[in-house]
Design a protein around this motif. Sequence first.
Motif, PDB file in Angstrom:
ATOM      1  N   PRO A 113       0.807  -1.226   0.000  1.00 59.23           N
ATOM      2  CA  PRO A 113       0.000   0.000   0.000  1.00 59.23           C
ATOM      3  C   PRO A 113       0.839   1.274   0.000  1.00 59.23           C
ATOM      4  CG  PRO A 113      -0.138  -1.130   2.123  1.00 59.23           C
ATOM      5  CD  PRO A 113       0.558  -2.052   1.189  1.00 59.23           C
ATOM      6  N   PHE A 114       2.004   1.222   0.647  1.00 55.97           N
ATOM      7  CA  PHE A 114       2.867   2.396   0.660  1.00 55.97           C
ATOM      8  C   PHE A 114       3.326   2.735  -0.753  1.00 55.97           C
ATOM      9  CE2 PHE A 114       7.209   4.113   0.791  1.00 55.97           C
ATOM     10  CZ  PHE A 114       6.979   5.293   1.482  1.00 55.97           C
ATOM     11  N   LEU A 115       3.794   1.718  -1.480  1.00 53.16           N
ATOM     12  CA  LEU A 115       4.258   1.951  -2.852  1.00 53.16           C
ATOM     13  C   LEU A 115       3.102   2.291  -3.781  1.00 53.16           C
ATOM     14  CD1 LEU A 115       6.989  -0.837  -3.161  1.00 53.16           C
ATOM     15  CD2 LEU A 115       7.311   1.618  -2.788  1.00 53.16           C
ATOM     16  N   ALA A 116       1.914   1.769  -3.487  1.00 52.18           N
ATOM     17  CA  ALA A 116       0.735   2.121  -4.293  1.00 52.18           C
ATOM     18  C   ALA A 116       0.451   3.619  -4.192  1.00 52.18           C
ATOM     19  CB  ALA A 116      -0.477   1.319  -3.836  1.00 52.18           C
ATOM     20  N   THR A 117       0.546   4.177  -2.974  1.00 56.08           N
ATOM     21  CA  THR A 117       0.327   5.620  -2.823  1.00 56.08           C
ATOM     22  C   THR A 117       1.373   6.409  -3.593  1.00 56.08           C
ATOM     23  OG1 THR A 117       1.670   5.788  -0.803  1.00 56.08           O
ATOM     24  CG2 THR A 117      -0.666   5.293  -0.526  1.00 56.08           C
ATOM     25  N   LYS A 118       2.624   5.916  -3.568  1.00 60.95           N
ATOM     26  CA  LYS A 118       3.688   6.613  -4.289  1.00 60.95           C
ATOM     27  C   LYS A 118       3.447   6.577  -5.797  1.00 60.95           C
ATOM     28  CE  LYS A 118       5.993   7.894  -0.746  1.00 60.95           C
ATOM     29  NZ  LYS A 118       6.011   9.326  -0.407  1.00 60.95           N
ATOM     30  N   LEU A 119       2.993   5.441  -6.290  1.00 58.58           N
ATOM     31  CA  LEU A 119       2.707   5.321  -7.725  1.00 58.58           C
ATOM     32  C   LEU A 119       1.552   6.228  -8.130  1.00 58.58           C
ATOM     33  CD1 LEU A 119       3.054   1.470  -8.297  1.00 58.58           C
ATOM     34  CD2 LEU A 119       4.450   3.257  -9.370  1.00 58.58           C
ATOM     35  N   ILE A 120       0.503   6.254  -7.317  1.00 59.06           N
ATOM     36  CA  ILE A 120      -0.642   7.120  -7.627  1.00 59.06           C
ATOM     37  C   ILE A 120      -0.203   8.579  -7.665  1.00 59.06           C
ATOM     38  CG2 ILE A 120      -2.857   7.965  -6.750  1.00 59.06           C
ATOM     39  CD1 ILE A 120      -3.319   5.097  -5.647  1.00 59.06           C
ATOM     40  N   ASN A 121       0.598   8.982  -6.680  1.00 53.85           N
ATOM     41  CA  ASN A 121       1.096  10.365  -6.674  1.00 53.85           C
ATOM     42  C   ASN A 121       1.971  10.647  -7.890  1.00 53.85           C
ATOM     43  OD1 ASN A 121      -0.171  10.966  -4.256  1.00 53.85           O
ATOM     44  ND2 ASN A 121       1.577  10.386  -3.008  1.00 53.85           N
ATOM     45  N   MET A 122       2.780   9.666  -8.277  1.00 55.81           N
ATOM     46  CA  MET A 122       3.656   9.845  -9.441  1.00 55.81           C
ATOM     47  C   MET A 122       2.826  10.069 -10.709  1.00 55.81           C
ATOM     48  SD  MET A 122       6.287   7.150 -11.249  1.00 55.81           S
ATOM     49  CE  MET A 122       4.936   6.183 -11.935  1.00 55.81           C
ATOM     50  N   TYR A 123       1.845   9.211 -10.933  1.00 55.53           N
ATOM     51  CA  TYR A 123       1.030   9.352 -12.137  1.00 55.53           C
ATOM     52  C   TYR A 123       0.231  10.655 -12.128  1.00 55.53           C
ATOM     53  CZ  TYR A 123       2.122   4.603 -13.678  1.00 55.53           C
ATOM     54  OH  TYR A 123       2.773   3.478 -14.126  1.00 55.53           O
ATOM     55  N   SER A 124      -0.169  11.078 -10.943  1.00 59.43           N
ATOM     56  CA  SER A 124      -0.876  12.359 -10.837  1.00 59.43           C
ATOM     57  C   SER A 124       0.030  13.511 -11.241  1.00 59.43           C
ATOM     58  CB  SER A 124      -1.371  12.553  -9.404  1.00 59.43           C
ATOM     59  OG  SER A 124      -1.928  13.839  -9.227  1.00 59.43           O
ATOM     60  N   GLU A 125       1.268  13.505 -10.719  1.00 63.63           N
ATOM     61  CA  GLU A 125       2.218  14.568 -11.046  1.00 63.63           C
ATOM     62  C   GLU A 125       2.595  14.560 -12.521  1.00 63.63           C
ATOM     63  OE1 GLU A 125       3.282  16.945  -9.090  1.00 63.63           O
ATOM     64  OE2 GLU A 125       2.177  16.203  -7.345  1.00 63.63           O
ATOM     65  N   LEU A 126       2.557  13.387 -13.154  1.00 70.03           N
ATOM     66  CA  LEU A 126       2.941  13.267 -14.566  1.00 70.03           C
ATOM     67  C   LEU A 126       1.733  13.319 -15.490  1.00 70.03           C
ATOM     68  CD1 LEU A 126       5.682  10.485 -14.221  1.00 70.03           C
ATOM     69  CD2 LEU A 126       5.986  12.963 -14.351  1.00 70.03           C
ATOM     70  N   ASP A 127       0.588  13.801 -14.955  1.00 68.21           N
ATOM     71  CA  ASP A 127      -0.632  14.011 -15.750  1.00 68.21           C
ATOM     72  C   ASP A 127      -1.111  12.745 -16.445  1.00 68.21           C
ATOM     73  OD1 ASP A 127      -0.743  16.740 -15.096  1.00 68.21           O
ATOM     74  OD2 ASP A 127       0.674  17.224 -16.695  1.00 68.21           O
ATOM     75  N   SER A 128      -0.996  11.630 -15.760  1.00 72.34           N
ATOM     76  CA  SER A 128      -1.500  10.362 -16.309  1.00 72.34           C
ATOM     77  C   SER A 128      -2.522   9.794 -15.330  1.00 72.34           C
ATOM     78  CB  SER A 128      -0.342   9.380 -16.528  1.00 72.34           C
ATOM     79  OG  SER A 128      -0.807   8.199 -17.146  1.00 72.34           O
ATOM     80  N   ILE A 129      -3.673  10.482 -15.249  1.00 74.28           N
ATOM     81  CA  ILE A 129      -4.671  10.153 -14.240  1.00 74.28           C
ATOM     82  C   ILE A 129      -5.265   8.766 -14.461  1.00 74.28           C
ATOM     83  CG2 ILE A 129      -6.614  11.202 -15.459  1.00 74.28           C
ATOM     84  CD1 ILE A 129      -5.907  11.331 -11.676  1.00 74.28           C
ATOM     85  N   ASP A 130      -5.333   8.323 -15.722  1.00 77.22           N
ATOM     86  CA  ASP A 130      -5.871   6.977 -15.991  1.00 77.22           C
ATOM     87  C   ASP A 130      -4.986   5.906 -15.360  1.00 77.22           C
ATOM     88  OD1 ASP A 130      -7.996   7.990 -17.370  1.00 77.22           O
ATOM     89  OD2 ASP A 130      -7.049   7.795 -19.338  1.00 77.22           O
ATOM     90  N   ASP A 131      -3.654   6.085 -15.464  1.00 77.59           N
ATOM     91  CA  ASP A 131      -2.740   5.116 -14.840  1.00 77.59           C
ATOM     92  C   ASP A 131      -2.857   5.155 -13.321  1.00 77.59           C
ATOM     93  OD1 ASP A 131      -1.374   3.850 -17.047  1.00 77.59           O
ATOM     94  OD2 ASP A 131      -0.483   5.792 -17.463  1.00 77.59           O
ATOM     95  N   ALA A 132      -3.051   6.363 -12.770  1.00 78.07           N
ATOM     96  CA  ALA A 132      -3.220   6.475 -11.315  1.00 78.07           C
ATOM     97  C   ALA A 132      -4.460   5.707 -10.866  1.00 78.07           C
ATOM     98  CB  ALA A 132      -3.336   7.948 -10.912  1.00 78.07           C
ATOM     99  N   ARG A 133      -5.518   5.833 -11.645  1.00 82.79           N
ATOM    100  CA  ARG A 133      -6.764   5.132 -11.287  1.00 82.79           C
ATOM    101  C   ARG A 133      -6.600   3.613 -11.404  1.00 82.79           C
ATOM    102  NH1 ARG A 133     -12.354   6.387 -10.766  1.00 82.79           N
ATOM    103  NH2 ARG A 133     -13.202   4.489  -9.874  1.00 82.79           N
ATOM    104  N   LYS A 134      -5.821   3.166 -12.396  1.00 82.63           N
ATOM    105  CA  LYS A 134      -5.583   1.724 -12.551  1.00 82.63           C
ATOM    106  C   LYS A 134      -4.820   1.154 -11.366  1.00 82.63           C
ATOM    107  CE  LYS A 134      -5.560   1.784 -17.611  1.00 82.63           C
ATOM    108  NZ  LYS A 134      -4.690   1.749 -18.823  1.00 82.63           N
TER     109      LYS A 134
END
Length: 659
Positions: A113-134
């Motif tokens: 879960p810790f790395l999941a939050t980091k990945l979601i934040n990364m995709y958000s910062e890189l304007d890839s909201i679809d990947d964050a949602r996945k």
Amino acid sequence: MWGFPASHTAQPPTFTAHLSNFSPRNSPKPPISSITIKPSISTTKDTNDKNKLIQSLCKQGNLRQALKLLPHEPNPTQHTYELLILSCIRHESLSCGLQVHRHLVDDGSGQDPFLATKLINMYSELDSIDDARKVFDKTRNRTIYVWNAVFRALALAGHGMDVFELYCRMNWSSGIESDRFTYTYVLKACVASESSISLLRKGKEIHAHVLRRGFEACVHIMTTLVDMYARFGCVLNASCVFDEMPMKNVVSWSAMIACYVKNERPFEALELFWEMTLENRDSLPNSVTMVSVLQACAAIVALEQGKLIHGYILRRGLDSILPVMSTLVTMYARCGKLEIGQRVFDQMDKRDVVSWNSLISSYGIHGYGRKAIQIFKDMISNGVSPNEITFISVLGACSHAGLVVEGKMLFDSMCREHGMYPSMEHYACLVDLLGRANRLDEAAKVVEDMRIEPGSKVWGALLGSCKIHCNVGLAERACKRLFELEPRNAGNYVLLADIYSEAKMWGEVKRVKQLLEAKKLQKVPGCSWIEVRKKVYSFLSVDEFNHQSEQVHALLVKLSTEMKDRGYVPQTGIVLYDLEEEEKERVLLGHSEKLAVAFGLINTNNGEVIRISKNLRLCEDCHSVTKFISKFVNREIVVRDVNRFHHFRDGVCSCGDYW
């Protein structure tokens, strides 16, 4: 971070067997239970070394080299993945982020879960909201931190309704309780998304949840509530939230001041600012506060107030902050002191595109179109690339000065030289440029040939030009679309009625007024402001409540009589009512800008400049009257209307009667 355990599921290390009491080749083998299994010391050391090397490369900014080493590390630690993800954000590399994500999943760490939050934040910062949602959808071990990460990502991307859908799911089916970050992010979804009544209703529901859960003492949540209500123009709601906050910090004060400014309540913004400085020593204004307060001064031409705030900025050492200084340039220019704005700009150690835009816009609203174009060229020669706002500013400057050829060339250069496609605002500027110059057919052709569907700003620019040149047919065509796009905007109906009135089409004027009444729409009243001895006074058209109203009206009647003797003819055609000429003249004398001018003449000394701002376009009769008055009383009168500045001296206006 949020205190997740450092361990995670990983590939088992390489093991080697060590036999106790080693015996000769022919000796019988000991039973399996007697074998002690230990990790190889050399292998563990290699693993630790590779993890540390990857981490070191990430910290040094060498992401590519770190990624090359990653496949050779069989057991990347949680911290290694964290640094890799953060490095992808710093390098703004989505491709590298996807590579890290794939390796993380293959490694079996995809459910951390810790790395999941980091990945979601990364995709958000890189304007890839679809990947964050996945990432969120595939994470089975969800914690409140994972939910908050996806709430934040969706809110920043403007997906407000998606946030509320997930928020409801979390509350009703996951068994996970919201924390203070949850409410902050969910409320931010209202602020960041497109304004709609449904989002306001959702925001009010969250407000109720906050109160029921006892979070009203959380300053971050309550400040976000102020922002949310400000976004929807609910100033009273925002003020109630602010007043009831048990604790306030500088962000809270700044949010409420900004709320007043954004919702055209500059008086309240200034009052709250001075209250903040006098009563709250622990919450000193910061740069964000100062930007809002300077905007409030600019809105009502409060020059003396602006000077006081400039002094406060210098005392607090905020004069090195670019947004503050850029807004200061704008404030002086919008208070009629363009030369001081230029001086502030010249003294800035650093300048960004916002600073240059402020100066270009300043010269534009004062009617100095060619100077604005020269500043535009200077900006480019200084290595600063223009942005969308730059072109809006310089095209507006061309429009106010009637520089049609230059404006068209600048519009064409957007795509040809700067790789920028015109937006709706740029098309509106071009239509306004052509329309003001009475090239209405050409302006209409621009609207027809737009590469995007023309919106209300474009049709509104065309309608405004029709008002200037009294083109009934084109005005009706523009209004047909505007009534569909902005059914609640009373201003469009009023402009059409004005055009009909000037054309003496009284039946049509009556029909439009009936439409306004049927739709229960109210015309925005004309309002003018004047600052006298550091105090700002406001006037509404036909103001009966000012304590000097008798003196003001008596002076206006006297001046009107003298002006008529010298050739002044009241322009009664702009009055929307079918009245006798004498009654129409009385209506004209009640216009807010005339009241403000008369008040200024009574309450200022000879030789003092009278500075006035108005919330609407200066009408033709007020323009003519102010020219006469400036000559009669030998006073300079500066009026800023919703479009531009008018400097009246000795019976002449700086706009050259082109506005």
